[in-house]
Scaffold this motif. Structure first.
Motif, PDB file in Angstrom:
ATOM      1  N   LYS A  81       0.841  -1.199   0.000  1.00 56.34           N
ATOM      2  CA  LYS A  81       0.000   0.000   0.000  1.00 56.34           C
ATOM      3  C   LYS A  81       0.876   1.248   0.000  1.00 56.34           C
ATOM      4  O   LYS A  81       0.624   2.205  -0.742  1.00 56.34           O
ATOM      5  CB  LYS A  81      -0.920  -0.006   1.223  1.00 56.34           C
ATOM      6  N   ALA A 105      -2.735  -7.976  -3.803  1.00 58.85           N
ATOM      7  CA  ALA A 105      -3.973  -7.258  -3.464  1.00 58.85           C
ATOM      8  C   ALA A 105      -4.136  -5.976  -4.277  1.00 58.85           C
ATOM      9  O   ALA A 105      -5.220  -5.400  -4.310  1.00 58.85           O
ATOM     10  CB  ALA A 105      -4.011  -6.930  -1.973  1.00 58.85           C
ATOM     11  N   ASP A 210      -1.850  -4.002   5.650  1.00 55.96           N
ATOM     12  CA  ASP A 210      -2.703  -4.737   4.724  1.00 55.96           C
ATOM     13  C   ASP A 210      -3.563  -5.719   5.513  1.00 55.96           C
ATOM     14  O   ASP A 210      -3.384  -5.895   6.721  1.00 55.96           O
ATOM     15  CB  ASP A 210      -1.888  -5.454   3.641  1.00 55.96           C
ATOM     16  N   ASN A 211      -4.490  -6.358   4.815  1.00 57.69           N
ATOM     17  CA  ASN A 211      -5.447  -7.251   5.473  1.00 57.69           C
ATOM     18  C   ASN A 211      -5.291  -8.700   5.035  1.00 57.69           C
ATOM     19  O   ASN A 211      -6.238  -9.481   5.063  1.00 57.69           O
ATOM     20  CB  ASN A 211      -6.875  -6.761   5.176  1.00 57.69           C
ATOM     21  N   TRP A 212      -4.081  -9.047   4.651  1.00 56.65           N
ATOM     22  CA  TRP A 212      -3.801 -10.384   4.144  1.00 56.65           C
ATOM     23  C   TRP A 212      -4.140 -11.476   5.162  1.00 56.65           C
ATOM     24  O   TRP A 212      -4.866 -12.425   4.857  1.00 56.65           O
ATOM     25  CB  TRP A 212      -2.326 -10.445   3.742  1.00 56.65           C
ATOM     26  N   GLN A 215      -7.823 -11.708   6.029  1.00 55.15           N
ATOM     27  CA  GLN A 215      -8.592 -12.367   4.969  1.00 55.15           C
ATOM     28  C   GLN A 215      -8.560 -13.879   5.173  1.00 55.15           C
ATOM     29  O   GLN A 215      -9.586 -14.557   5.021  1.00 55.15           O
ATOM     30  CB  GLN A 215      -8.045 -12.021   3.580  1.00 55.15           C
ATOM     31  N   SER A 389      -8.420  -8.010  -4.334  1.00 56.33           N
ATOM     32  CA  SER A 389      -7.976  -6.768  -4.954  1.00 56.33           C
ATOM     33  C   SER A 389      -9.206  -5.932  -5.285  1.00 56.33           C
ATOM     34  O   SER A 389     -10.051  -6.345  -6.082  1.00 56.33           O
ATOM     35  CB  SER A 389      -7.184  -7.086  -6.233  1.00 56.33           C
ATOM     36  N   GLU A 399      -8.832  -0.304   1.035  1.00 50.32           N
ATOM     37  CA  GLU A 399      -7.907  -1.071   1.878  1.00 50.32           C
ATOM     38  C   GLU A 399      -7.690  -0.364   3.213  1.00 50.32           C
ATOM     39  O   GLU A 399      -7.654  -1.004   4.272  1.00 50.32           O
ATOM     40  CB  GLU A 399      -6.570  -1.241   1.152  1.00 50.32           C
ATOM     41  N   GLN A 400      -7.596   0.950   3.206  1.00 51.20           N
ATOM     42  CA  GLN A 400      -7.402   1.698   4.443  1.00 51.20           C
ATOM     43  C   GLN A 400      -8.613   1.558   5.359  1.00 51.20           C
ATOM     44  O   GLN A 400      -8.478   1.491   6.588  1.00 51.20           O
ATOM     45  CB  GLN A 400      -7.142   3.170   4.140  1.00 51.20           C
TER      46      GLN A 400
END
Length: 431
Positions: A81, A105, A210-212, A215, A389, A399-400
């Motif tokens: 990001k 993403a 990030d939200n990896w 998820q 994505s 994403e934020q």
């Protein structure tokens, strides 16, 4: 944002049409002195604890191996990001790097907002005798990770999935199995037991920009981050997953809610029993932990199918000057050699994208036999799914919002209300 990005794209097009008119004065452009190397910039997100030292080693070795190209590596904080934000600013100022890491993403966001060269077209342009390079060296399903609308956006470089690292000494002290938990429900019980019996924390789930990892937590329970182009995580399964996570952090205080580097370091220091993070942290964890440490496969929710987003990145070519494009491809060929790919995996833990690295004597054959913590990441490859994505030019903002949602929930705000509010806000952005 749309206007800025459109301006940047137009600026890139203009530069390309003019043959990069500022190349005679920009640093690293080819000069009248043919002995002067072409300088290219390589943007990456690898901090020292996650591959940064290997980036430096590879770049230095490449620069020392020849005198035609000089690579300058630039670290970008805040992961992929942060790199996208820096690239946006760079384009707006009419100054772009030559090759960049693009997290999975951000595949859609990058391709829709920035100028790049399809790597197959690049090879045909600068190295036509090597036109079958990708067909010869990559599995088609791996290359397809970087594909969109029949074109390749970049070249797969880093492939990873999340594993659970265990401080087996701390688990043993708490009277728990050193094999670790098999399910997320068991993990919560393990974490509380460690806290109650040792006073130390039981669990940390990585929290970069990030939200990896979240998820993986949600989608393994049956939730979906995105469905038919709309955010869809506000479901019973999404609420259940985040509630379990919140209970560990807020109610039981058996898990910690801190930035990624602090969380990983807390585990390495022996203050956390279980660490859920990328296999790319293997070298850092393995080399610096002063206790018995191992890694196991990602927990599952009951008997549900595990779904793990493919982590890592592809390398995208953003060069606009013909000489720099040629230099960039020369550097990329070096990075994707069997020997360099082996160094990258050894230094990070990323699973190599080339099909011939793992079994090669010049590659990873010996390394994999000696580093068993790689095994769970390889064994759970069949459970990997695409890292979500967000489409359009609002991808960074969406994403934020997921990051803000995570912080609100882990600070004690109502899970169901926060999920719904965030989902509505993201879907408003995506209209």
């Amino acid at each position: 944002m749309k206007n800025i990005l459109r301006f940047g794209a137009l600026a890139l097009s203009a530069v390309a049409l003019m043959g990069c008119s500022n190349s005679s004065t920009a640093e690293g452009s080819k000069t009248d002195d043919s002995s002067e190397p072409v300088t290219i910039e390589y943007w990456h997100v690898n901090a020292d604890t996650q591959g940064g030292k290997t980036v430096e080693e590879l770049v230095n070795d490449y620069n020392a191996s020849q005198d035609k190209v000089k690579v300058v590596a630039k670290y970008n904080p805040d992961m992929y990001k942060g790199l996208m934000q820096n690239l946006q600013a760079s384009v707006a100022s009419n100054s772009v790097p030559d090759v960049v890491q693009v997290g999975w993403a951000f595949k859609d966001y990058f391709s829709q907002n920035f100028a790049y060269t399809d790597p197959e077209e690049l090879v045909k342009e600068v190295d036509p005798d090597n036109a079958d390079y990708f067909k010869d060296n990559f599995l088609s399903n791996i290359m397809d990770l970087a594909k969109q609308d029949g074109k390749y956006i970049g070249i797969p470089y880093s492939i990873s999935n999340p594993v659970l690292y265990l401080n087996t000494d701390l688990l043993k002290e708490a009277g728990l199995s050193e094999d670790g938990p098999k399910t997320w429900e068991d993990l919560a019980t393990y974490a509380k037991t460690v806290k109650d019996k040792t006073g130390k924390y039981g669990f940390y789930l990585q929290e970069p920009a990030d939200n990896w990892a979240t998820q993986a937590l949600l989608e393994s329970n049956g939730a979906s981050i995105l469905t038919d182009g709309k955010a869809s995580f506000d479901s019973a399964e999404g609420v259940e997953a985040y509630k379990l996570y919140q209970d560990m952090v807020v109610t039981d205080q058996s898990a910690i809610h801190v930035p990624w580097d602090q969380g990983v370091q807390s585990f390495i220091d022996g203050n956390v029993a279980m660490l859920y993070t990328t296999i790319a942290q293997r070298a850092n964890v393995q080399d610096n932990s002063q206790f018995n440490v191992t890694a196991v496969e990602s927990p599952q929710w009951g008997s549900k199918e595990i779904k793990l987003p493919a982590g890592g990145c592809m390398l995208a070519v953003t060069s606009v000057d013909p000489e720099k494009k040629k230099a960039t491809w020369d550097f990329l060929e070096y990075l994707y050699s069997v020997e360099s790919m082996a160094k990258w995996t050894e230094g990070t833990g990323y699973v190599p994208p080339r099909k011939d690295v793992a079994d090669s004597e010049d590659g990873l054959k010996q390394f994999l036999s000696e580093n068993t913590m790689m095994k769970p990441a390889i064994d759970q490859m069949d459970g990997m799914v695409s890292w979500t994505s967000f489409p359009g030019d609002s991808g960074l903002e969406a994403e934020q919002k997921l990051l803000d949602m995570r912080d609100k929930i882990l600070s004690g705000e109502d899970v169901e209300k926060t999920l719904k509010q965030t989902q509505d806000e993201i879907n408003e952005l995506l209209k």
